[in-house]
Design a protein around this motif. Structure first.
Motif, short mmCIF file in Angstrom:
data_model
loop_
_atom_site.label_atom_id
_atom_site.label_comp_id
_atom_site.label_asym_id
_atom_site.label_seq_id
_atom_site.Cartn_x
_atom_site.Cartn_y
_atom_site.Cartn_z
N PHE A 182 1.72 -1.19 3.87
CA PHE A 182 0.90 -2.35 4.18
C PHE A 182 -0.53 -1.89 4.40
CE2 PHE A 182 1.77 -0.99 8.51
CZ PHE A 182 0.60 -1.29 9.20
N SER A 183 -1.45 -2.84 4.32
CA SER A 183 -2.84 -2.51 4.59
C SER A 183 -3.42 -3.47 5.61
CB SER A 183 -3.68 -2.57 3.30
OG SER A 183 -3.76 -3.89 2.83
N LEU A 184 -4.45 -3.01 6.26
CA LEU A 184 -5.24 -3.83 7.17
C LEU A 184 -6.66 -3.81 6.61
CD1 LEU A 184 -3.71 -2.45 10.44
CD2 LEU A 184 -3.65 -4.86 9.72
N ILE A 185 -7.06 -4.94 6.06
CA ILE A 185 -8.35 -5.05 5.37
C ILE A 185 -9.34 -5.70 6.33
CG2 ILE A 185 -9.52 -6.04 3.37
CD1 ILE A 185 -6.59 -6.20 2.10
N LYS A 186 -10.43 -5.00 6.59
CA LYS A 186 -11.41 -5.53 7.55
C LYS A 186 -12.04 -6.80 7.00
CE LYS A 186 -15.15 -4.23 10.59
NZ LYS A 186 -16.00 -3.15 11.06
N SER A 187 -11.94 -7.86 7.79
CA SER A 187 -12.52 -9.15 7.43
C SER A 187 -13.88 -9.30 8.12
CB SER A 187 -11.56 -10.26 7.87
OG SER A 187 -12.09 -11.51 7.61
N GLN A 188 -13.88 -9.06 9.42
CA GLN A 188 -15.10 -8.99 10.21
C GLN A 188 -14.76 -8.22 11.47
OE1 GLN A 188 -15.34 -13.37 10.20
NE2 GLN A 188 -15.50 -13.27 12.41
N GLU A 189 -15.73 -7.98 12.32
CA GLU A 189 -15.49 -7.16 13.50
C GLU A 189 -14.32 -7.71 14.32
OE1 GLU A 189 -15.82 -3.72 14.96
OE2 GLU A 189 -17.30 -4.31 13.49
N GLY A 190 -13.27 -6.90 14.50
CA GLY A 190 -12.12 -7.30 15.31
C GLY A 190 -11.11 -8.19 14.61
N ILE A 191 -11.38 -8.54 13.36
CA ILE A 191 -10.46 -9.41 12.60
C ILE A 191 -10.08 -8.70 11.30
CG2 ILE A 191 -10.11 -11.63 11.45
CD1 ILE A 191 -12.20 -12.81 13.39
N TYR A 192 -8.78 -8.52 11.11
CA TYR A 192 -8.29 -7.81 9.94
C TYR A 192 -7.24 -8.63 9.22
CZ TYR A 192 -10.72 -3.55 11.19
OH TYR A 192 -11.70 -2.63 11.45
N GLU A 193 -7.24 -8.50 7.90
CA GLU A 193 -6.22 -9.16 7.08
C GLU A 193 -5.06 -8.19 6.88
OE1 GLU A 193 -5.38 -10.26 2.43
OE2 GLU A 193 -7.47 -10.16 3.07
N LEU A 194 -3.88 -8.65 7.26
CA LEU A 194 -2.66 -7.91 6.95
C LEU A 194 -2.36 -8.23 5.49
CD1 LEU A 194 0.02 -6.43 7.35
CD2 LEU A 194 0.91 -8.49 8.43
N GLY A 195 -2.42 -7.23 4.66
CA GLY A 195 -2.23 -7.50 3.23
C GLY A 195 -1.46 -6.38 2.56
N LYS A 196 -1.11 -6.66 1.34
CA LYS A 196 -0.46 -5.66 0.50
C LYS A 196 0.74 -5.02 1.18
CE LYS A 196 -3.43 -6.64 -2.50
NZ LYS A 196 -3.10 -8.04 -2.58
N MET A 197 1.56 -5.87 1.81
CA MET A 197 2.78 -5.36 2.44
C MET A 197 3.90 -5.44 1.41
SD MET A 197 4.73 -6.65 5.85
CE MET A 197 4.27 -5.48 7.08
N ALA A 198 4.57 -4.33 1.22
CA ALA A 198 5.65 -4.29 0.23
C ALA A 198 6.66 -3.23 0.64
CB ALA A 198 5.09 -3.95 -1.15
N VAL A 199 7.92 -3.52 0.33
CA VAL A 199 9.00 -2.56 0.56
C VAL A 199 9.71 -2.35 -0.77
CG1 VAL A 199 11.18 -2.13 1.78
CG2 VAL A 199 9.27 -3.21 2.99
N SER A 200 9.99 -1.11 -1.08
CA SER A 200 10.68 -0.77 -2.32
C SER A 200 12.03 -1.49 -2.38
CB SER A 200 10.90 0.74 -2.36
OG SER A 200 11.75 1.09 -3.41
N PRO A 201 12.39 -2.04 -3.55
CA PRO A 201 13.67 -2.76 -3.68
C PRO A 201 14.86 -1.95 -3.16
CG PRO A 201 12.38 -3.07 -5.66
CD PRO A 201 11.63 -2.07 -4.81
N GLU A 202 14.87 -0.64 -3.37
CA GLU A 202 16.01 0.16 -2.93
C GLU A 202 16.11 0.28 -1.40
OE1 GLU A 202 15.27 4.68 -3.63
OE2 GLU A 202 13.96 3.58 -5.02
N PHE A 203 15.02 -0.07 -0.69
CA PHE A 203 15.03 0.00 0.76
C PHE A 203 15.02 -1.37 1.43
CE2 PHE A 203 13.39 4.19 -0.43
CZ PHE A 203 14.18 5.01 0.36
N GLN A 204 15.04 -2.43 0.63
CA GLN A 204 15.03 -3.77 1.22
C GLN A 204 16.35 -4.04 1.93
OE1 GLN A 204 13.75 -6.43 -1.93
NE2 GLN A 204 11.70 -5.57 -1.89
#
Length: 154
Positions: free
Chosen positions: A66-88
């Motif tokens: 997963f990633s935490l993309i800086k949106s503005q000071e103190g606010i981050y977007e949780l994005g690009k979260m993924a789990v491999s199919p074999e580990f789901q």
């Protein structure tokens, strides 16, 4: 079940970051231009702009991210979260989410936001379970597939 270790970004895992995300995007949606920019240049677009990328590692394998993309000071977007199919189905996504929230609190951030799609019912359920609430989706959302925006006040 093997132990899951959550590790910070290392350039050697940049391809895993892209591959895991492209796999789920192609399964449910399409890879959009904004995705390509973030995934192919993750160090430049996320890390170098004050963001973070983490990986779930099981043994020597990268199982999720997963990633935490800086949106503005103190606010981050949780994005690009993924789990491999074999580990789901092994609650790795929930471990990543717990780590994410704890990390954000330790940084003294004020809010996490995320963009999703109501088609991903399991993901939306988990986000709500962890305290995210639905807020208004702006007209110029960064992702065409997004039909829901959520936030977690920290």
């Amino acid at each position: 079940m093997k132990e899951v270790t959550i590790i910070p970004f290392d350039p050697k895992y940049a391809k895993d970051f892209a591959d895991l995300n492209v796999a789920w995007l192609e399964k449910y949606f399409v890879v959009e231009p904004h995705d390509v920019e973030l995934l192919e240049k993750c160090e430049e677009t996320i890390i170098n702009n004050g963001g973070h990328i983490f990986f779930a590692k099981v043994g020597s394998e990268i199982a999720g991210t997963f990633s935490l993309i800086k949106s503005q000071e103190g606010i981050y977007e949780l994005g690009k979260m993924a789990v491999s199919p074999e580990f789901q189905g092994q609650k790795i996504g929930q471990q990543l989410l717990t780590f994410c929230i704890d990390f954000a609190k330790k940084q003294h951030w004020t809010k996490l936001i995320l963009y999703s799609n109501t088609k991903l019912e399991n993901a939306i359920y988990i986000y709500k379970k962890y305290g995210f609430t639905e807020i208004e989706l702006e007209k110029d959302s960064p992702y065409l597939r997004s039909n829901i925006k959520m936030e977690l006040i920290l």
